[in-house]
Design an enzyme around this catalytic site. Structure first.
Site, mmCIF file in Angstrom:
data_model
loop_
_atom_site.group_PDB
_atom_site.id
_atom_site.type_symbol
_atom_site.label_atom_id
_atom_site.label_comp_id
_atom_site.label_asym_id
_atom_site.label_seq_id
_atom_site.Cartn_x
_atom_site.Cartn_y
_atom_site.Cartn_z
ATOM 1 N N GLY A 8 0.835 -1.216 0.000
ATOM 2 C CA GLY A 8 0.000 0.000 0.000
ATOM 3 C C GLY A 8 0.857 1.249 0.000
ATOM 4 O O GLY A 8 0.500 2.278 0.586
ATOM 5 N N GLY A 11 -0.467 4.828 -0.813
ATOM 6 C CA GLY A 11 -1.540 5.391 0.011
ATOM 7 C C GLY A 11 -1.029 6.550 0.860
ATOM 8 O O GLY A 11 0.148 6.913 0.811
ATOM 9 N N GLN A 12 -1.937 7.104 1.684
ATOM 10 C CA GLN A 12 -1.601 8.296 2.474
ATOM 11 C C GLN A 12 -0.404 8.043 3.388
ATOM 12 O O GLN A 12 0.550 8.812 3.397
ATOM 13 C CB GLN A 12 -2.813 8.731 3.311
ATOM 14 N N ARG A 36 -0.915 -0.751 -8.463
ATOM 15 C CA ARG A 36 -0.647 -0.191 -9.792
ATOM 16 C C ARG A 36 0.453 0.861 -9.687
ATOM 17 O O ARG A 36 0.742 1.360 -8.611
ATOM 18 C CB ARG A 36 -1.915 0.395 -10.414
ATOM 19 N N TYR A 142 -15.228 -1.944 8.281
ATOM 20 C CA TYR A 142 -13.807 -1.605 8.486
ATOM 21 C C TYR A 142 -13.395 -1.960 9.926
ATOM 22 O O TYR A 142 -12.365 -2.604 10.156
ATOM 23 C CB TYR A 142 -13.627 -0.108 8.213
ATOM 24 N N LYS A 146 -10.749 -4.689 11.432
ATOM 25 C CA LYS A 146 -9.628 -4.298 12.297
ATOM 26 C C LYS A 146 -9.561 -5.170 13.562
ATOM 27 O O LYS A 146 -8.484 -5.579 13.982
ATOM 28 C CB LYS A 146 -9.713 -2.813 12.662
ATOM 29 N N ILE A 172 -5.125 10.234 10.598
ATOM 30 C CA ILE A 172 -3.768 10.734 10.343
ATOM 31 C C ILE A 172 -3.852 11.955 9.423
ATOM 32 O O ILE A 172 -4.493 11.898 8.369
ATOM 33 C CB ILE A 172 -2.881 9.647 9.689
HETATM 34 C C1 AKB Z 1 -10.665 6.219 8.651
HETATM 35 O O1 AKB Z 1 -11.216 7.289 8.914
HETATM 36 O O2 AKB Z 1 -11.220 5.266 8.098
HETATM 37 C C2 AKB Z 1 -9.206 6.046 9.072
HETATM 38 C C3 AKB Z 1 -9.084 5.445 10.424
HETATM 39 C C4 AKB Z 1 -9.368 6.242 11.622
HETATM 40 O O3 AKB Z 1 -8.732 4.304 10.547
HETATM 41 N N1 AKB Z 1 -8.544 7.307 9.009
#
Ligand code: AKB
Length: 316
Positions: A8, A11-12, A36, A142, A146, A172
């Site tokens: 990744g 990514g940011q 990519r 998400y 996690k 972040i």
């Molecule tokens: C999100 O907002 O999905 C992420 C996180 C807090 O894991 N920045």
């Protein structure tokens, strides 16, 4: 000698992590990877970049073998808001991607850094000063990925002796690469809009407090944890860490100190608001401070000063 693979990498966090790690361990010892190529990106021109889709276990295996990798910073992930629009894809990338990474780490004896998130908590978690060890019943896909990821890392560490370590990252904030589809993204967008248009419409409501961290602290914390004495770590895979906690009105007020005619209004996105409401207001990160010396440098005032200084130059 460390030989590091960053997944990744475009990514940011990935983009800056690769540059940070290359400074520490040498350009040739840090392999950037992504699904990519992105022509014009600094990582395409400076150092090795490999095409790796983390949902392709064979491809991952080949790259780890080819470069004799012994440490993986596994940063490839789908974020919270975008995950709600395609939960199946999120599961594939976040869970299968992690599983293949842990398998390859088991086979080749790699250490693994894997970020968890404040998303690993849910509405039943104590909201303020959220303890390190507490209720985790997240309601976003998400967040589910996690918590499952934290547990899977615990399992690989206990069962197979893979040295896995992780942080529960808050939002972040950075000026180099935009975040892609998170709930905390407003706290990045607001700085760009303050400089460009002196106006920002926030997708979260006033009073929505969440933990945040400035990128330099995020990079340092990952390396500090990976370099920490394993004997001292009781919570290997899911340390609470935070740099600051604020709501939209606080960051607005801080920016306004530097740009007095900056204005902000609200147009609340119900999906992202529901996710934010299910996350803590502020974390207790005393375990990270005690076990490996976590000590963030940036608060809201210092970060705002730096973000505005860098962006003024960049967007001139
Ligand atoms: C999100 O907002 O999905 C992420 C996180 C807090 O894991 N920045």
């Amino acid at each position: 000698m460390k030989k590091i693979l960053v997944t990744g990498a475009l990514g940011q966090i990935g983009t800056e992590m690769v540059l940070y790690l290359r400074d520490l361990y040498g350009k040739d010892n840090v392999i950037a990877s992504g699904r990519r190529r992105k022509e014009g990106n600094i990582l395409m021109e400076d150092g090795i970049f490999e095409l790796v889709n983390v949902t392709d276990s064979q491809g991952l295996h080949e790259v780890v073998k080819k470069h004799k990798i012994n440490t993986i910073y596994h940063l490839a992930a789908v974020l919270s808001a975008v995950g709600e629009s395609d939960p199946q894809r999120l599961w594939d990338v976040n869970m299968n991607g992690l599983y293949y990474t842990l398998e390859v780490a088991r086979e080749f004896g790699c250490d693994v850094f894997i970020p968890s998130s404040i998303a690993a908590f849910g509405p039943e978690t104590p909201k303020n000063n959220t303890p390190q060890d507490t209720i985790q019943r997240p309601t976003s896909i998400y967040g589910v990925s996690k918590v499952a990821g934290e547990l899977l890392c615990d399992y690989y560490s206990a069962k197979f002796g893979v040295d896995t370590r992780g942080l529960r990252y808050p939002g972040i904030i950075s000026h180099t690469t935009m975040p892609g589809g998170g709930t905390t993204d407003y706290a990045v967008h607001i700085y760009f809009e303050a400089i460009k248009n002196k106006k920002y419409t926030c997708f979260l409501a006033e009073g929505t407090s969440m933990d945040m961290m400035y990128m330099p602290d995020a990079l340092e914390s990952a390396v500090q944890l990976m370099e920490a004495d394993p004997q001292k770590l009781k919570h290997r895979n899911a340390f609470n860490v935070t740099g600051m906690s604020f709501g939209p009105e606080d960051i607005y007020a801080e920016i306004k100190k530097h740009i007095p005619d900056f204005e902000m209004d609200y147009d609340v996105d119900p999906i992202r608001q529901a996710i934010a409401d299910s996350w803590p207001n502020s974390l207790n990160d005393s375990a990270a401070r005690e076990e490996w010396g976590w000590n963030p440098k940036y608060d809201l005032a210092l970060m705002t000063e730096d973000m505005l200084k860098v962006l003024r130059e960049k967007l001139k």
